[in-house]
Every structure is written in structure tokens, then in C-alpha cells.
Motif scaffolding. Structure first.
Motif, PDB file in Angstrom:
ATOM      1  N   HIS A   1     -46.886   2.345 -25.962  1.00 23.67           N
ATOM      2  CA  HIS A   1     -47.432   3.006 -27.767  1.00 23.67           C
ATOM      3  C   HIS A   1     -48.149   1.668 -27.896  1.00 23.67           C
ATOM      4  O   HIS A   1     -47.181   1.546 -28.970  1.00 23.67           O
ATOM      5  N   GLY A   2     -48.142   0.718 -27.511  1.00 25.59           N
ATOM      6  CA  GLY A   2     -48.632  -0.965 -28.179  1.00 25.59           C
ATOM      7  C   GLY A   2     -47.401  -1.426 -27.493  1.00 25.59           C
ATOM      8  O   GLY A   2     -47.017  -2.635 -27.855  1.00 25.59           O
ATOM      9  N   PHE A   3     -46.812  -1.787 -26.468  1.00 26.53           N
ATOM     10  CA  PHE A   3     -46.020  -2.819 -25.785  1.00 26.53           C
ATOM     11  C   PHE A   3     -46.966  -3.806 -25.716  1.00 26.53           C
ATOM     12  O   PHE A   3     -46.650  -4.931 -26.214  1.00 26.53           O
ATOM     13  N   TYR A   4     -47.799  -3.896 -25.046  1.00 23.80           N
ATOM     14  CA  TYR A   4     -48.488  -5.235 -24.690  1.00 23.80           C
ATOM     15  C   TYR A   4     -49.057  -5.705 -25.852  1.00 23.80           C
ATOM     16  O   TYR A   4     -48.841  -6.545 -25.961  1.00 23.80           O
ATOM     17  N   GLU A   5     -49.572  -4.692 -26.771  1.00 22.81           N
ATOM     18  CA  GLU A   5     -50.221  -5.549 -28.008  1.00 22.81           C
ATOM     19  C   GLU A   5     -49.386  -6.544 -28.983  1.00 22.81           C
ATOM     20  O   GLU A   5     -49.364  -6.902 -29.382  1.00 22.81           O
ATOM     21  N   ALA A   6     -47.424  -5.412 -28.714  1.00 23.47           N
ATOM     22  CA  ALA A   6     -46.719  -6.239 -29.579  1.00 23.47           C
ATOM     23  C   ALA A   6     -46.804  -8.274 -29.063  1.00 23.47           C
ATOM     24  O   ALA A   6     -46.500  -9.347 -30.037  1.00 23.47           O
ATOM     25  N   PHE A   7     -47.094  -7.770 -28.222  1.00 26.00           N
ATOM     26  CA  PHE A   7     -46.508  -9.244 -27.445  1.00 26.00           C
ATOM     27  C   PHE A   7     -48.185 -10.621 -27.820  1.00 26.00           C
ATOM     28  O   PHE A   7     -47.977 -11.158 -27.730  1.00 26.00           O
ATOM     29  N   ASN A   8     -48.929  -9.681 -28.306  1.00 28.06           N
ATOM     30  CA  ASN A   8     -50.030 -10.924 -29.490  1.00 28.06           C
ATOM     31  C   ASN A   8     -49.370 -10.955 -30.800  1.00 28.06           C
ATOM     32  O   ASN A   8     -50.272 -11.789 -31.553  1.00 28.06           O
ATOM     33  N   ARG A   9     -48.533 -10.707 -30.816  1.00 28.70           N
ATOM     34  CA  ARG A   9     -47.753 -10.756 -32.580  1.00 28.70           C
ATOM     35  C   ARG A   9     -47.381 -11.641 -32.427  1.00 28.70           C
ATOM     36  O   ARG A   9     -46.696 -12.527 -31.755  1.00 28.70           O
ATOM     37  N   ASP A  10     -47.570 -13.350 -33.788  1.00 28.82           N
ATOM     38  CA  ASP A  10     -46.477 -14.478 -33.785  1.00 28.82           C
ATOM     39  C   ASP A  10     -44.978 -13.597 -33.813  1.00 28.82           C
ATOM     40  O   ASP A  10     -44.498 -14.550 -33.155  1.00 28.82           O
ATOM     41  N   ASN A  11     -44.588 -12.777 -34.571  1.00 25.36           N
ATOM     42  CA  ASN A  11     -43.563 -12.259 -34.277  1.00 25.36           C
ATOM     43  C   ASN A  11     -42.482 -11.943 -33.357  1.00 25.36           C
ATOM     44  O   ASN A  11     -41.444 -11.723 -33.618  1.00 25.36           O
ATOM     45  N   VAL A  12     -43.089 -11.957 -32.348  1.00 28.38           N
ATOM     46  CA  VAL A  12     -42.752 -11.575 -30.550  1.00 28.38           C
ATOM     47  C   VAL A  12     -42.280 -11.778 -29.712  1.00 28.38           C
ATOM     48  O   VAL A  12     -43.394 -13.019 -29.458  1.00 28.38           O
ATOM     49  N   HIS A  13     -41.426 -12.080 -29.024  1.00 27.22           N
ATOM     50  CA  HIS A  13     -41.063 -13.358 -27.996  1.00 27.22           C
ATOM     51  C   HIS A  13     -40.811 -12.746 -27.528  1.00 27.22           C
ATOM     52  O   HIS A  13     -39.890 -11.831 -27.427  1.00 27.22           O
ATOM     53  N   LEU A  14     -41.013 -13.383 -25.944  1.00 30.99           N
ATOM     54  CA  LEU A  14     -40.636 -12.404 -24.140  1.00 30.99           C
ATOM     55  C   LEU A  14     -39.859 -13.641 -23.824  1.00 30.99           C
ATOM     56  O   LEU A  14     -40.099 -15.285 -24.124  1.00 30.99           O
ATOM     57  N   VAL A  15     -38.486 -13.667 -23.163  1.00 31.53           N
ATOM     58  CA  VAL A  15     -37.247 -14.754 -22.181  1.00 31.53           C
ATOM     59  C   VAL A  15     -37.291 -13.940 -20.632  1.00 31.53           C
ATOM     60  O   VAL A  15     -36.891 -12.887 -20.950  1.00 31.53           O
ATOM     61  N   ASP A  16     -38.246 -14.782 -19.691  1.00 24.11           N
ATOM     62  CA  ASP A  16     -37.503 -14.394 -19.052  1.00 24.11           C
ATOM     63  C   ASP A  16     -36.383 -15.046 -18.056  1.00 24.11           C
ATOM     64  O   ASP A  16     -35.971 -15.920 -18.159  1.00 24.11           O
ATOM     65  N   ILE A  17     -35.765 -13.972 -17.937  1.00 26.80           N
ATOM     66  CA  ILE A  17     -33.801 -14.791 -18.155  1.00 26.80           C
ATOM     67  C   ILE A  17     -34.393 -14.091 -16.767  1.00 26.80           C
ATOM     68  O   ILE A  17     -32.973 -14.373 -15.692  1.00 26.80           O
ATOM     69  N   LYS A  18     -34.884 -13.925 -16.186  1.00 26.25           N
ATOM     70  CA  LYS A  18     -34.610 -13.620 -14.307  1.00 26.25           C
ATOM     71  C   LYS A  18     -35.123 -15.087 -13.954  1.00 26.25           C
ATOM     72  O   LYS A  18     -33.549 -15.755 -13.055  1.00 26.25           O
ATOM     73  N   ASP A  19     -35.902 -15.594 -13.975  1.00 26.24           N
ATOM     74  CA  ASP A  19     -35.862 -16.634 -13.179  1.00 26.24           C
ATOM     75  C   ASP A  19     -36.280 -18.198 -13.996  1.00 26.24           C
ATOM     76  O   ASP A  19     -35.478 -19.509 -13.509  1.00 26.24           O
ATOM     77  N   ARG A  20     -36.442 -18.175 -15.114  1.00 26.29           N
ATOM     78  CA  ARG A  20     -36.498 -19.459 -15.753  1.00 26.29           C
ATOM     79  C   ARG A  20     -35.586 -19.807 -16.450  1.00 26.29           C
ATOM     80  O   ARG A  20     -34.612 -20.593 -16.992  1.00 26.29           O
ATOM     81  N   GLU A  21     -35.490 -18.658 -17.595  1.00 27.36           N
ATOM     82  CA  GLU A  21     -33.604 -19.536 -17.830  1.00 27.36           C
ATOM     83  C   GLU A  21     -32.587 -17.909 -18.506  1.00 27.36           C
ATOM     84  O   GLU A  21     -32.520 -17.064 -19.243  1.00 27.36           O
ATOM     85  N   PRO A  22     -31.470 -17.723 -17.456  1.00 30.50           N
ATOM     86  CA  PRO A  22     -30.593 -16.482 -17.768  1.00 30.50           C
ATOM     87  C   PRO A  22     -29.883 -17.021 -18.735  1.00 30.50           C
ATOM     88  O   PRO A  22     -29.488 -17.377 -18.560  1.00 30.50           O
ATOM     89  N   ILE A  23     -29.347 -16.188 -18.891  1.00 31.51           N
ATOM     90  CA  ILE A  23     -28.634 -14.961 -19.839  1.00 31.51           C
ATOM     91  C   ILE A  23     -27.297 -15.654 -19.584  1.00 31.51           C
ATOM     92  O   ILE A  23     -26.847 -15.824 -17.920  1.00 31.51           O
TER      93      ILE A  23
END
Ligand code: NAP
Length: 541
Positions: free
Chosen positions: A335-357
Motif C-alpha cells: 500500500h505504497g511501499f515503493y513510493e515510501a522510498f521516494n521520501r527524504d526521510n526513508v533510507h534503505l540499507v543493503d545488509i546482504k552485500d554492502r554492509e551487513p549488520i
């Protein structure tokens, strides 16, 4: 009752959600006494626990309901296509009140053990507050996705702010407005939660390991015309659910294959059906989940649609599922998941390949590259599906074995409703049942259980023992079908549908993928042929 020692109840069930309410209805109608225990403070099962912002059904409201009473179906009015948790919760309370079920339900009571007593043939059920009850039939109505999977990330208990599993969102609510929220996980729960939380939180950071194929829900209000059409046609809606591979009131099968269509025709059909819900998968072509080439075509279409909605190509790339077929992981509806990533206050962190936790710290999450500071951390890390609730406390059958012992490396059961070596135990939507619209499967299971108990009572049996050979046969049949489907690739991507998300267990066959409709037929055949999967016994005395 035929058992010599009189039990406190004919039947004890655990879980006051859809399954618990269905059991009360059908067993009470059959003249049995039943008590349903739940550790929650309210009825509702999944819908009392999962109160995270945005929580809603992925089934359409009008068939995500119990069908045993035409009056209930006519009286209840849904307000939208997909009800949020509160509406479904209110619906379940309406059912319980209307059918006077509350006297059968004991809330705030955790069951801590259930043990089959060989001498009396009864189950001894103990509660967390030290009470014990006996019953002839013990039933799990605990749900197939209810036991949280808490990841073993170092430092989880050091975080100073609220940090909890998504299904344990504080019941009293949590004010996240203006707060920095970290969400670990990017499955169906996060897909629903993110767009709502992002509206008022200062920031939301999603830590994603595996991207999903996300399809649009396309919410819409229930209009009076639509409601009338539904209510005028409930018999055929119920019939559709009963006869659908996924237990949903979908049309179909469409009788055409994606691989046989021209590219233009295929695109046109995909576009025309892009109207929300899982309908798209089942009402476009018949081969999307069976033929790898058709599945690839569907996958590419979904990815194309996603890329139209995400502005930043780098984020879109991170959100692109790769290396596994559609449905090897259960696709979420959004219900708007993808559009949420167009907001300035939403960030996506790739923890598989780029920066694991690396760890959770007092102030947030540390990855190999960064320290992220949060006020709230939500673990949207999924569930121990199908078996988790049944393994969370001791359920002991013959020879003192627990279900937990039995299911260490595989999860055998008979049609998801009973388990060999566990006499007079029923599981509603247990392992090796299909994954389908749950109220449909629940009601079909409860009808089988009721028929079985009626046979026991009318023919004077004390015990049924699920047959080991029947369990082997069902397990082999389920595994054979599973291996032929694209869903068997779920072990590549930690799919909960194979238990591949669990850190302490190997992946396994958990789901019957032969079609919910075929499975419901098999349940009926079992009843009509006198339950050949079970040995029925009378006590010697
Ligand atoms: P999920 O789909 O299993 O997703 C869990 C997420 O947590 C995944 O992104 C997973 O990454 C991640 N994760 C797990 N362990 C992790 C770790 N140690 N470190 C980092 N990330 C980790 O769980 P869910 O979103 O709660 O949904 C589960 C199911 O519940 C759904 O598929 C659905 O059937 C049901 N559900 C239904 C609805 C609905 O019908 N509306 C809504 C919510 C949930 P990986 O993918 O890499 O493992």
C-alpha cells in the motif's frame, strides 16, 4: 464421553483467533464441551498481536471470514477491500459476541504444557498460573504464522529505546511521530508498516537482506453496490474459495499459458489484470508458478512495474529481487511501499552485500560501514511458521516425546491436522497443510476435526492414533509435489515457507503445494472413507 475418567472438557483448544472461534462453533454444535485458552488479553489471535501500523489482510475482506452462518455474513459490513488489523479484530469480536462464544474462552492464560496420559487416555493441560485441566481432545488453534523469529544479532538487549518484534507492537500503542525508527527485515510486515510509519516518523531506515517481489494491493472502499453484490452471491463466493488452489474467491483458472502467448498479448493480459491482490498471479495465466520461463516473464513484469514507482535508480536496483523465482518467497502486497522510498526521510540499507549488520548498540545499529542511531528498533524478522507455536511449549504424546523432539530435522504430519504418536491431538493448519486463504483452510480443517470427533463419540471410541504409515505417505506425497514446484527454491532465499528462515534448523517441506482445493477434497475423502489415516481404539475395561 466414553473415556472412563471424566475430563474437565471434551476439548481444550489453544488460540482464540479464527481457528478457536471456528472450533467453538462446530464442536458446540456437535454437543461437546470446549474451552479455548489464549495468553492474550483479548480474542483475535493474529489480529490481536499484530497491531503494527499498516497491518492489514492480504486477502480481500469479504472472503477473509468464517462462513458457517449466513446471518453473520449478511450482518457484518466490511468497509474496504483489505481490512486493517482493527477491523478484522472487531469482526472476530462481533462473531464471538453474536454467537455467545465468550463463555468458552479463557483469556490471559498461557498454556505451558500438554501431556497425553496413557493410563487415562486424556490430555493433561497446564497453565502458567499453575492450574491443570484434562480433556479428551487437545487442539492447536495457534495459527501457522504466530511464533516470532527473533534474530541472533549481538547486542539486541543493549539498545536503550523500545526494541521489539513487529508482532509484539505495544498493545497500548507507541508514539513514533518525530522519532528515528530502524526496521530490521523487509518482508510482508515491513512492506505494510513502512509507508504508514514514514508519514510521521523523523526517519525510517529499512535494513534489507533479500528484496521481494512486491505486488500492489490497490485498496479501495467497499461501496454499497459492491457490498450488495457480495451479499447477494455469498454461496457462490464460498464455493469459489472451496474450489480454488489458494482458497480464495478468484476466477479461473484462465485456461491459457504465458509461454504460448505473443509478447504483445502477454503484456496486454498482464496489464489488464494489474488491479491488485494475488488475483494477478492466478487470473492471468496458468503456468506462472509451474513453468520457469513463464515465471521469469511474470517476474520481469513485476520488476518493471516497481521501477516505474521508485525514483532513484540505485534504490530501485537494491529493491530488485534476483536469483530466485516469484513465489519461492511469499510475495507481499503493498500500500505504497515503493513510493515510501521516494521520501527524504526513508533510507534503505543493503545488509546482504554492502554492509551487513555487526551488532545492535545502545544507540542503534552498527553495520560493517556505519553507525545508525535510532529511538525505536522494530524486528520485522518473521516467524517460525507452521511448527513454531507447537514447539514453543511441551506437547507430549506417546512415549513422552514432544513435537519439538519429533520435528528436529523434518516436520511430518498427516494433512496438517494430526501427527503420528500423538493420540487425540488435532492441529488446525499444522505442517504439511496448504498455504492458502486461512479462514477457508481453517474451516475445512475444523469440519474434518468435528467429523472425526463425532465418529469417536457416536461409535464409542476412546482414542484415535494417527497411523505412522499414513504420515509417511502424506509426507512423501507432499515432498514429491513440493520438489516439482518453483517454491522448492525457497531454501536459496531463507523462505519461511520451507522453514529456511530459521537459524537452528535445516530447511524442510512444510507446505502441501498440490492445491488447497485438492487438499480439501482429500479431507472430505478421508471423512467419507472413515478416516483411514487413524486407528480407533476402545479401552479394554
Ligand atoms: P518475512 O517475510 O519472513 O520477512 C522477514 C524479514 O526479516 C526478511 O526480510 C528477512 O530477510 C529479515 N530477516 C530475518 N532474519 C534476519 C536477520 N537475522 N538479519 C537481518 N534480516 C533478517 O516475515 P514477515 O514480513 O513478518 O511476514 C511473514 C509472513 O507473515 C508473510 O509472508 C505473510 O504470510 C504473513 N503476513 C501476512 C500479512 C498479511 O497478510 N497482510 C502481513 C504480514 C505478514 P531474508 O528475506 O533475507 O531472510
Amino acid at each position: 464421553m466414553t473415556t472412563q475418567q471424566k475430563p474437565d472438557f471434551d476439548c481444550i483448544a489453544v488460540g482464540a483467533g479464527f481457528a478457536g472461534l471456528a472450533l467453538i462453533h462446530y464442536l458446540r454444535d456437535a454437543g461437546l464441551s470446549i474451552r479455548v485458552f489464549d495468553r492474550a488479553a483479548d480474542i483475535g489471535g493474529t489480529w490481536t498481536w499484530n497491531r503494527y501500523p499498516g497491518a492489514a489482510t492480504d486477502s480481500e475482506s469479504y472472503y477473509y471470514c468464517l462462513t458457517f452462518s449466513k446471518e453473520l455474513l449478511q450482518e457484518w459490513s466490511w468497509t474496504k477491500r483489505y481490512p486493517d488489523w482493527e477491523e478484522t479484530h472487531n469482526y472476530l469480536k462481533f462473531v464471538a459476541d453474536k454467537c455467545d462464544m465468550r463463555p468458552h474462552i479463557q483469556l490471559n492464560t498461557e498454556i505451558v504444557s500438554a501431556e497425553y496420559q496413557q493410563d487415562s487416555g486424556l490430555w493433561l493441560v497446564k497453565t502458567g498460573d499453575g492450574e491443570s485441566y484434562t480433556c479428551k481432545y487437545f487442539v492447536s488453534a495457534m495459527g501457522m504464522i504466530s511464533e516470532p523469529q527473533i534474530p541472533s544479532i549481538p547486542g539486541l538487549d543493549t539498545f536503550k529505546g523500545p526494541c521489539f518484534h513487529s508482532s509484539r507492537w505495544p498493545q497500548e500503542g507507541l508514539d513514533y511521530a518525530g522519532k528515528r525508527v530502524g526496521i530490521i527485515g523487509a518482508g510482508a510486515t515491513t512492506v505494510q508498516m513502512l509507508p504508514v510509519v514514514a508519514q510521521t516518523a523523523a526517519s525510517v531506515t529499512v535494513f534489507q537482506r533479500t528484496p521481494n517481489f512486491v505486488m500492489p494491493a490497490m485498496q479501495k472502499p467497499m461501496t454499497p453496490e459492491w457490498e450488495k453484490e457480495i451479499k447477494d452471491n455469498y454461496d457462490s463466493i464460498i464455493e469459489k474459495c472451496r474450489n480454488h488452489v489458494f482458497g480464495m474467491a478468484f476466477e479461473g483458472p484462465p485456461g491459457r499459458n504465458a509461454v504460448d502467448a505473443t509478447p504483445e498479448e502477454r503484456e496486454r493480459i498482464f496489464e489488464e489484470h494489474w488491479n491488485g491482490s494475488f488475483r494477478w498471479v492466478f487470473e492471468t495465466f496458468d503456468d506462472l508458478l509451474a513453468d520457469p520461463e513463464a515465471n521469469r516473464m511474470a517476474s520481469e513484469f513485476i520488476i518493471k512495474k516497481m521501477k516505474e514507482r521508485v525514483n532513484d535508480p540505485e534504490i530501485a536496483e537494491l529493491l530488485t529481487p534476483k536469483g530466485y523465482p516469484l513465489f519461492a518467497k511469499r510475495p507481499p502486497l503493498d500500500h505504497g511501499f515503493y513510493e515510501a522510498f521516494n521520501r527524504d526521510n526513508v533510507h534503505l540499507v543493503d545488509i546482504k552485500d554492502r554492509e551487513p549488520i555487526v551488532e545492535v548498540t545502545e544507540t542503534g545499529v552498527r553495520t560493517t560501514e556505519n553507525d545508525y542511531e535510532f529511538d525505536i528498533i522494530v524486528l520485522a524478522t518473521g516467524f517460525k511458521a507452521y511448527t513454531g507455536a507447537l514447539e514453543a511449549f511441551d506437547i507430549r504424546g506417546l512415549h513422552g516425546q514432544t513435537l519439538r523432539d519429533k520435528w528436529k530435522t523434518s516436520s511430518e504430519a498427516i494433512m496438517g491436522v494430526c501427527v503420528s504418536d500423538f493420540p487425540n491431538l488435532f492441529t488446525v493448519t499444522g505442517p504439511q497443510a496448504p498455504f492458502a486463504n486461512l479462514p477457508t483452510s481453517i474451516e475445512q480443517n475444523v469440519m474434518w476435526i468435528t467429523d472425526c470427533i463425532q465418529k469417536m463419540e457416536s461409535e464409542g471410541y476412546d482414542t484415535f492414533i494417527p497411523r505412522a504409515e499414513a504420515e509417511k505417505e502424506w509426507t512423501a506425497h507432499t515432498a514429491e509435489i513440493h520438489d516439482q514446484t518453483l517454491m522448492s527454491q525457497g531454501d536459496k532465499v531463507n523462505s519461511w515457507m520451507m522453514g529456511a528462515n530459521l537459524e537452528d534448523k535445516p530447511p524442510r517441506v512444510l507446505i502441501y503445494f498440490g492445491g488447497a482445493n485438492i487438499y480439501y477434497d482429500k479431507l472430505r475423502e478421508s471423512v467419507e472413507s472413515g478416516f483411514p489415516e487413524l486407528d480407533f481404539k476402545k479401552s479394554a475395561a
